[in-house]
Motif scaffolding. Structure first.
Motif, short mmCIF file in Angstrom:
data_model
loop_
_atom_site.label_atom_id
_atom_site.label_comp_id
_atom_site.label_asym_id
_atom_site.label_seq_id
_atom_site.Cartn_x
_atom_site.Cartn_y
_atom_site.Cartn_z
N PRO A 180 0.81 -1.22 0.00
CA PRO A 180 0.00 0.00 0.00
C PRO A 180 0.84 1.28 0.00
N SER A 181 0.28 2.34 -0.56
CA SER A 181 0.96 3.62 -0.63
C SER A 181 1.16 4.20 0.76
N GLY A 182 2.29 4.83 0.97
CA GLY A 182 2.55 5.47 2.25
C GLY A 182 4.03 5.59 2.52
N ARG A 183 4.34 6.15 3.69
CA ARG A 183 5.73 6.27 4.14
C ARG A 183 6.00 5.14 5.13
N TRP A 184 6.93 4.26 4.78
CA TRP A 184 7.22 3.07 5.57
C TRP A 184 8.56 3.25 6.27
N VAL A 185 8.53 3.25 7.61
CA VAL A 185 9.72 3.51 8.41
C VAL A 185 10.29 2.19 8.92
N SER A 186 11.58 1.99 8.68
CA SER A 186 12.24 0.76 9.13
C SER A 186 12.36 0.73 10.65
N GLU A 187 12.40 -0.48 11.21
CA GLU A 187 12.64 -0.63 12.64
C GLU A 187 14.08 -0.32 12.99
N THR A 188 14.95 -0.22 11.98
CA THR A 188 16.37 0.04 12.18
C THR A 188 16.72 1.44 11.68
N GLY A 189 17.33 2.24 12.55
CA GLY A 189 17.59 3.63 12.23
C GLY A 189 18.51 3.85 11.05
N SER A 190 19.37 2.88 10.74
CA SER A 190 20.31 3.04 9.63
C SER A 190 19.65 2.86 8.26
N ASP A 191 18.43 2.32 8.23
CA ASP A 191 17.71 2.11 6.97
C ASP A 191 16.83 3.32 6.67
N LYS A 192 16.86 3.79 5.44
CA LYS A 192 16.03 4.93 5.05
C LYS A 192 14.57 4.51 4.92
N PRO A 193 13.63 5.44 5.18
CA PRO A 193 12.20 5.13 4.96
C PRO A 193 11.92 4.82 3.50
N LEU A 194 10.90 4.03 3.26
CA LEU A 194 10.45 3.72 1.90
C LEU A 194 9.22 4.55 1.58
N TRP A 195 9.24 5.21 0.43
CA TRP A 195 8.08 5.96 -0.04
C TRP A 195 7.45 5.16 -1.17
N ILE A 196 6.22 4.77 -0.98
CA ILE A 196 5.52 3.96 -1.98
C ILE A 196 4.23 4.68 -2.35
N GLY A 197 3.99 4.83 -3.66
CA GLY A 197 2.79 5.52 -4.09
C GLY A 197 2.68 5.59 -5.60
N MET A 198 1.60 6.17 -6.08
CA MET A 198 1.35 6.33 -7.51
C MET A 198 2.45 7.16 -8.13
N GLY A 199 2.95 6.70 -9.26
CA GLY A 199 3.97 7.45 -9.98
C GLY A 199 5.38 7.27 -9.44
N MET A 200 5.52 6.54 -8.35
CA MET A 200 6.84 6.28 -7.77
C MET A 200 7.35 4.92 -8.22
N PRO A 201 8.65 4.78 -8.43
CA PRO A 201 9.18 3.48 -8.83
C PRO A 201 9.00 2.44 -7.72
N VAL A 202 8.77 1.20 -8.13
CA VAL A 202 8.63 0.11 -7.16
C VAL A 202 9.98 -0.12 -6.49
N PRO A 203 10.04 -0.11 -5.14
CA PRO A 203 11.33 -0.29 -4.45
C PRO A 203 11.96 -1.65 -4.73
N HIS A 204 13.26 -1.63 -5.01
CA HIS A 204 14.08 -2.83 -5.13
C HIS A 204 15.11 -2.80 -3.98
N MET A 205 15.20 -3.87 -3.22
CA MET A 205 16.09 -3.91 -2.07
C MET A 205 17.03 -5.10 -2.17
N SER A 206 18.28 -4.92 -1.76
CA SER A 206 19.26 -6.00 -1.70
C SER A 206 19.43 -6.40 -0.24
N LEU A 207 18.95 -7.60 0.12
CA LEU A 207 18.88 -8.01 1.51
C LEU A 207 19.52 -9.39 1.72
#
Length: 255
Positions: A192-219
Motif C-alpha cells: 500500500p501507498s505510504g511512508r514506511w519507516v524501518s525498525e532500524t535507524g540506519s535504513d532509510k524510509p520507503l516511499w511507496i505511491g502512484m507514480g513512484m518506482p517500485v522499491p528494489h532492495m538487496s537483503l
C-alpha cells in the motif's frame, strides 16, 4: 529481671539486624560476585517518531541463565552483572523487534553500558548460544569481535552467523570466520501507498505511491520490518537461505 534483660537484648538485636538490612537495600546491595551497571540506549527507536513511546525487554546472560527485565522508553535501567565475565545485553523493542545490543566486559569495566542497534544482530545471536556454551560467551572479547564484524561486513546484520557461530564454539575463531551473507534482490510489489519507516535507524524510509518506482532492495537472510503510521500496518520482509523468493507480509500494528 534476668528474663526481661534477655528479652530486651533479643529485641535490640533484631532491630539492629533489620536496620542493617535496610541500609544495605538503600545502598543498592548486589549479590556476591556481581556489580551494578546502568544500561541505556544510544538513540530513540525509529518508530518512536511515529507517535508512540516504545518499551523494551532487556535480556542478558548470567551463567547459563538469561535474565529478563522491563525497560521504559528513554529511561536508564540498573542491572546486576557478574564480575570477571563478559555479559552480553540486548534490549528488544516491544519485546520482539530487532534489538539494541552491547556488553559489559572485565576489560572495558565501567559502570555504564550503552546499547546500539548497529550491534543488535550480533548480541541477539550470542545470547542464543548461551544455553549451548555459556563459558565461551563469558570469556569472549566482545568489543574486539564487534569491531571485526563491523570492519568485515559493514552492516553486522550481513554477518554469516552460522559460520561465525561454528568457529566461536569450536575455538577456531579468526578473521576468516567473519564473512558476509549472500544478498537477494527483493521487489516490493502490491504494498500500500505510504511512508514506511524501518525498525532500524540506519535504513532509510520507503516511499511507496502512484507514480513512484517500485522499491528494489538487496537483503541478506533475516527479517526486516517497516511501519506505516498513517495505515497502522507493519510490513514484514523475510529472506531465507536457499529460498528463491522473499516472503512479504502485511499485518496490523497498533502502537
Amino acid at each position: 529481671m534476668k528474663l526481661f534483660s534477655r528479652q530486651l537484648g533479643f529485641l535490640l538485636c533484631r532491630i539492629f539486624c533489620l536496620l542493617c538490612l535496610l541500609a544495605l537495600a538503600g545502598c543498592g546491595w548486589e549479590p556476591v560476585g556481581h556489580r551494578p551497571v546502568r544500561v541505556s540506549l544510544d538513540a530513540h527507536h525509529p518508530w518512536d517518531e511515529e507517535g508512540t513511546e516504545i518499551w523494551y525487554t532487556l535480556i542478558w546472560n548470567n551463567g547459563e541463565t538469561l535474565v529478563r527485565r522491563h525497560m521504559n522508553a528513554g529511561k536508564e535501567t540498573v542491572i546486576s552483572v557478574p564480575l570477571g565475565k563478559t555479559c552480553v545485553i540486548c534490549a528488544f523493542p516491544l519485546g520482539e523487534l530487532a534489538p539494541y545490543a552491547g556488553a559489559w566486559t572485565p576489560r572495558s569495566g565501567g559502570s555504564t553500558v550503552v546499547l546500539s542497534q548497529t550491534q543488535g544482530a550480533l548480541g541477539d545471536f550470542l545470547l542464543s548460544l548461551v544455553k549451548q556454551d555459556a563459558i565461551v560467551i563469558e570469556a569472549m572479547d566482545y568489543p574486539a569481535v564487534a569491531a571485526v564484524a563491523t570492519e568485515k561486513c559493514g552492516d553486522v546484520r550481513m554477518l554469516d552467523l552460522e559460520k561465525f557461530g561454528l568457529a566461536l564454539l569450536n575455538g577456531t575463531l579468526s578473521e576468516a570466520s567473519f564473512s558476509r551473507k549472500e544478498e537477494k534482490i527483493v521487489v516490493l510489489h502490491d504494498v500500500p501507498s505510504g511512508r514506511w519507516v524501518s525498525e532500524t535507524g540506519s535504513d532509510k524510509p520507503l516511499w511507496i505511491g502512484m507514480g513512484m518506482p517500485v522499491p528494489h532492495m538487496s537483503l541478506g537472510a533475516g527479517k526486516y520490518r517497516y511501519y506505516c503510521a498513517s495505515l497502522r500496518i507493519e510490513l514484514d520482509i523475510v529472506v531465507e537461505e536457499g529460498v528463491p523468493n522473499a516472503s512479504i507480509m502485511l499485518k496490523p500494528r497498533y502502537l
